[in-house]
Scaffold this active site. Structure first.
Site, PDB file in Angstrom:
ATOM      1  N   VAL A 128      -1.433   6.340  -4.581  1.00 52.62           N
ATOM      2  CA  VAL A 128      -1.401   4.946  -4.175  1.00 52.62           C
ATOM      3  C   VAL A 128      -0.137   4.756  -3.357  1.00 52.62           C
ATOM      4  O   VAL A 128       0.794   5.553  -3.431  1.00 52.62           O
ATOM      5  CB  VAL A 128      -1.441   3.961  -5.377  1.00 52.62           C
ATOM      6  CG1 VAL A 128      -2.805   3.977  -6.043  1.00 52.62           C
ATOM      7  CG2 VAL A 128      -0.347   4.248  -6.374  1.00 52.62           C
ATOM      8  N   SER A 129      -0.096   3.693  -2.567  1.00 55.26           N
ATOM      9  CA  SER A 129       1.014   3.510  -1.631  1.00 55.26           C
ATOM     10  C   SER A 129       2.274   2.924  -2.248  1.00 55.26           C
ATOM     11  O   SER A 129       3.371   3.151  -1.755  1.00 55.26           O
ATOM     12  CB  SER A 129       0.565   2.625  -0.471  1.00 55.26           C
ATOM     13  OG  SER A 129      -0.480   3.255   0.223  1.00 55.26           O
ATOM     14  N   THR A 130       2.134   2.136  -3.316  1.00 56.31           N
ATOM     15  CA  THR A 130       3.309   1.497  -3.896  1.00 56.31           C
ATOM     16  C   THR A 130       3.325   1.674  -5.403  1.00 56.31           C
ATOM     17  O   THR A 130       2.285   1.904  -6.023  1.00 56.31           O
ATOM     18  CB  THR A 130       3.346  -0.016  -3.592  1.00 56.31           C
ATOM     19  OG1 THR A 130       2.237  -0.648  -4.225  1.00 56.31           O
ATOM     20  CG2 THR A 130       3.307  -0.279  -2.094  1.00 56.31           C
ATOM     21  N   GLN A 132       0.901  -0.426  -7.644  1.00 58.23           N
ATOM     22  CA  GLN A 132      -0.535  -0.160  -7.672  1.00 58.23           C
ATOM     23  C   GLN A 132      -0.884   0.827  -8.780  1.00 58.23           C
ATOM     24  O   GLN A 132      -0.045   1.600  -9.217  1.00 58.23           O
ATOM     25  CB  GLN A 132      -0.995   0.389  -6.315  1.00 58.23           C
ATOM     26  CG  GLN A 132      -0.856  -0.611  -5.182  1.00 58.23           C
ATOM     27  CD  GLN A 132      -1.187   0.020  -3.841  1.00 58.23           C
ATOM     28  OE1 GLN A 132      -0.767   1.116  -3.537  1.00 58.23           O
ATOM     29  NE2 GLN A 132      -1.951  -0.702  -3.040  1.00 58.23           N
TER      30      GLN A 132
END
Length: 188
Positions: free
Chosen positions: A9-11, A14
């Site tokens: 996931v990007s962050t 998340q």
């Protein structure tokens, strides 16, 4: 053939849960988890995953975009996997490079994925230009300087907490600290 999963996931806010559930259901014996932007080339868990994979293994991802955001990166990765004798399975994209059709689909979807991102960026730029042409500016509206000055004055009395000052003036905590720092720099 051992299935090894990679979830990203990007962050940090998340959740990986959905991807991990799908990877476990696909039969992955080990799953590497990462919370990094796909645009970032330095993804330690992806590197660990690639080091862990052996000839005959299958790298399993939830979607292709979990591996990379550009067609170039995805194709480079597919070539690296192919040279090591490692296959790729993308659950959501229904791509399985153990088949000829799967290999072709992988390359076509990578191209389409990049085109979609480029189109979105192009539409966003066009929308911003159209808004500017109509006199609209992006970003947050400027804070009223009178409110900022009032917040600073209250802060300097040392009679109020930051919370009381922000509630009274409507100036955010971050904006107050920014203004105080600017004030201090101007006095120095």
């Amino acid at each position: 053939m051992t299935k090894i999963g990679y979830a990203r996931v990007s962050t940090t806010g998340q959740s990986l849960d959905m991807q991990i559930d799908a990877l476990e259901k696909a039969g992955c014996e080990r799953i590497f988890e990462e919370k990094e932007s796909g645009a970032n080339d330095n993804r330690p868990q992806l590197a660990n995953c690639l080091d862990y994979l052996r000839k005959g293994d299958i790298l399993v991802v939830y979607k292709l975009d979990r591996l990379g955001r550009s067609t170039k990166k995805l194709i480079e990765l597919s070539e690296e996997l192919e040279s090591k004798g490692i296959e790729l399975l993308s659950i959501r994209d229904s791509i399985d490079t153990t088949t000829v059709v799967g290999k072709a689909m992988f390359k076509m979807l990578a191209v389409l994925s990049e085109m979609e991102r480029d189109l979105i960026a192009e539409r966003t730029r066009a929308g911003l230009e159209a808004a500017r042409a109509r006199g609209r500016q992006g970003g947050r509206p400027r804070m009223d300087q009178k409110k900022i000055d009032a917040a600073i004055a209250l802060y300097e009395t040392q009679k109020y907490t930051i919370r009381e000052i922000t509630e009274e003036t409507g100036v955010s905590k971050a904006k107050l600290y920014q203004a105080l720092k600017e004030n201090k720099n101007q006095k120095s």
